[in-house]
Write an enzyme that holds these catalytic residues in place. Structure first.
Site, PDB file in Angstrom:
ATOM      1  N   LYS A  71      74.370  39.907  28.993  1.00  0.00           N
ATOM      2  CA  LYS A  71      73.826  39.153  27.856  1.00  0.00           C
ATOM      3  C   LYS A  71      74.459  37.778  27.868  1.00  0.00           C
ATOM      4  CE  LYS A  71      71.137  39.979  24.215  1.00  0.00           C
ATOM      5  NZ  LYS A  71      70.109  41.027  24.005  1.00  0.00           N
TER       6      LYS A  71
ATOM      7  N   ASP B  61      66.186  36.328  23.267  1.00  0.00           N
ATOM      8  CA  ASP B  61      66.779  37.113  22.170  1.00  0.00           C
ATOM      9  C   ASP B  61      66.670  36.181  20.956  1.00  0.00           C
ATOM     10  OD1 ASP B  61      68.456  39.783  21.784  1.00  0.00           O
ATOM     11  OD2 ASP B  61      69.466  38.283  20.568  1.00  0.00           O
TER      12      ASP B  61
END
Ligand code: NDP
Ligand code: 2IT
Length: 461
Positions: A141, A181
């Site tokens: 991430k 995201d």
């Protein structure tokens, strides 16, 4: 040469519970000031007792420590100029957590709250989520504390270009594949891809997912997280002999995941009453008008309060209000971490909620999960329920590798199949370990066992 790993912090053979506690203490000591990461690790460790009892080989010293330690953490400076010519400096992150099952894969988040601990918790969740999909994906991430709110499009472009100027040396279709995201959607992926292509002089669509359909993107990538979570919630209801059609649903957030959750829930006949942002929520007794919501959020990039102003008498805006106070059968938290706390769980229970399924990553606090599960609510944990987004990212990678383009109908059929399999895997794993219906335990054990078996097979790396 194998990379040396730190000596195990686990002091000799002990009962699994004691060993898991020792590891958790070690994670807290090593990563102080990262409460979200601790929370995510704690939940997983708390689930693993029954698995380690059945599989003593997974308790091998050093294996659990590697599960809780990222392979690589990259922190970098992101300088850019705003429209007035002033130089701004943000911080960029990419946590490459695990490449055991495939290349690092996971989104980028641009939000002022982003720090290393947030990115690390998201990367850790991603590793297990990706393992649960059964596809060939490792986990990572990234993101930045850049706040896109109020920034012009040229500012966002310059920021993305600067971010990729550093990130490009760490990513690649066989190495690490970012996606969107919070704060990173199709527009930002476009700017990031353009800069990657310019720097590398390569048409390498497999380096990012969430691209536009005309230049390597998959049909339904932006829809898939919300669609997948609604399918998951429908499976949870069906296990209880109920249908989604006719149910009252509350959704939090008004971004990518929320909008597509509302759209799919309505398509399946549910009555969706709410949407929200960080300033407040709207309640619409006639059901949320998705085209109006999209116009305000996606085209105008406005606030949710504008929805109530333009919708008419059926809708009201509650500044600072919570969607959890609206009576509903199903709740789909789809905004951000720890948005559904114990008080919210009790409010949902008072109104008879039967299913809570997480569209966001870790939106429900541990205490709220205990309250909901303790009251018999069917609970879909994010690492299972919101996996639809990364599943369609994997489909996008497959299409890129084959230079192929799949139809929406084909993507949706395959997505539905994978979501069904994830649901059934969680249910069956929970039942096998003496906790029928506990999808938190089922998801954590099923994901961990796939990962741990592959780690054992690959040796100490
Ligand atoms: P978006 O940026 O499209 O939307 C985010 C929404 O959440 C906005 O309504 C935003 O309101 C709200 N929000 C964000 N931060 C906060 C906060 N600190 N407090 C209150 N509200 C907040 O993001 P996504 O819809 O893509 O992501 C939502 C969640 O889903 C995240 O947890 C993400 O990690 C998760 N997720 C996303 C996937 C994807 O494919 N995009 C896949 C799987 C999970 P505001 O505008 O006021 O900030
Ligand atoms: O949390 C998530 O699963 C995402 N943000 C999507 C990750 C991806 O690579 O599609």
């Amino acid at each position: 040469m194998p990379t040396p790993v730190p000596r195990s912090s686990l002091p000799g053979p002990r009962a699994p519970r004691g060993r898991l506690d020792a590891l958790y203490a070690e994670v807290q000591r090593r990563d102080p000031g990262e409460p979200e990461f601790h929370q995510a690790v704690r939940e997983v460790l708390d689930s693993l007792g029954p698995s380690l009892a059945r599989h003593p080989e997974f308790a091998e010293p050093g294996l659990m420590e590697r599960v809780a330690e990222p392979e690589r953490q990259i922190v970098f400076r992101v300088p850019w100029q705003d429209d007035s010519g002033t130089t701004r400096v943000n911080r960029g992150f990419r946590v490459e957590f695990s490449s055991t099952l495939g290349p690092y894969k996971g989104g980028l988040r641009f939000h002022p709250s982003v720090n290393l601990g947030i990115v690390k918790f998201l990367a850790f969740e991603q590793v297990l989520k990706n393992a649960l999909t059964g596809l060939g994906l490792g986990g990572g991430k990234g993101g930045s504390d850049f706040d896109p709110r109020g920034r012009s499009e040229p500012e966002v472009m310059r920021f993305c270009q600067s971010f990729m100027t550093e990130l490009h040396r760490h990513v690649g279709e066989h190495t690490d594949i970012p996606a969107g995201d919070i704060g990173v959607g199709g527009r930002e992926i476009g700017f990031l891809f353009g800069q990657y292509r310019r720097i590398t002089n390569r048409w390498e669509p497999g380096v990012l997912t969430g691209k536009g359909r005309d230049w390597g993107g998959s049909a339904l990538r932006s829809q898939s997280t919300g669609y997948g979570n609604v399918l998951y919630a429908a499976h949870l209801l069906r296990t209880r002999g109920e249908e989604l059609a006719g149910r009252r649903v509350v959704v939090s957030g008004s971004g990518n995941v929320a909008v597509h959750s509302i759209e799919k829930a309505q398509e399946l006949g549910a009555h969706v009453l709410t949407a929200s942002d960080s300033d407040g929520c709207v309640v619409d007794e006639k059901g949320i008008d998705v085209p109006l919501l999209r116009e305000i959020k996606e085209v105008e990039r406005g606030r949710i309060s504008a929805y109530a102003e333009r919708r008419g008498a059926s809708a009201r805006y509650l500044p600072g209000g919570r969607v959890w106070d609206v009576p509903a059968d199903v709740a789909l938290p789809s905004a951000t971490q720890n948005e559904l706390d114990a008080g919210a769980a009790l409010a949902l229970l008072r109104h008879g909620v039967r299913v809570v399924s997480e569209g966001a990553n870790m939106p429900t606090t541990p205490e709220a999960i205990r309250i909901l599960q303790g009251a018999g609510v069917a609970f879909g944990p994010g690492k299972a329920a919101n996996a639809g987004g990364v599943v369609t990212s994997a489909f996008e990678m497959q299409q890129n590798a084959q230079r192929d383009t799949w139809s929406s109908a084909w993507v949706e059929e395959r997505l539905a199949l994978v979501m069904r399999t994830i649901h059934d895997t969680c249910a069956e794993t929970a039942a096998l370990h003496g906790a029928p219906g506990n999808h938190v335990l089922g998801a954590n054990i099923a994901a961990f066992e796939r990962l741990a078996a592959a780690m054992l097979a690959q040796g100490v790396v």
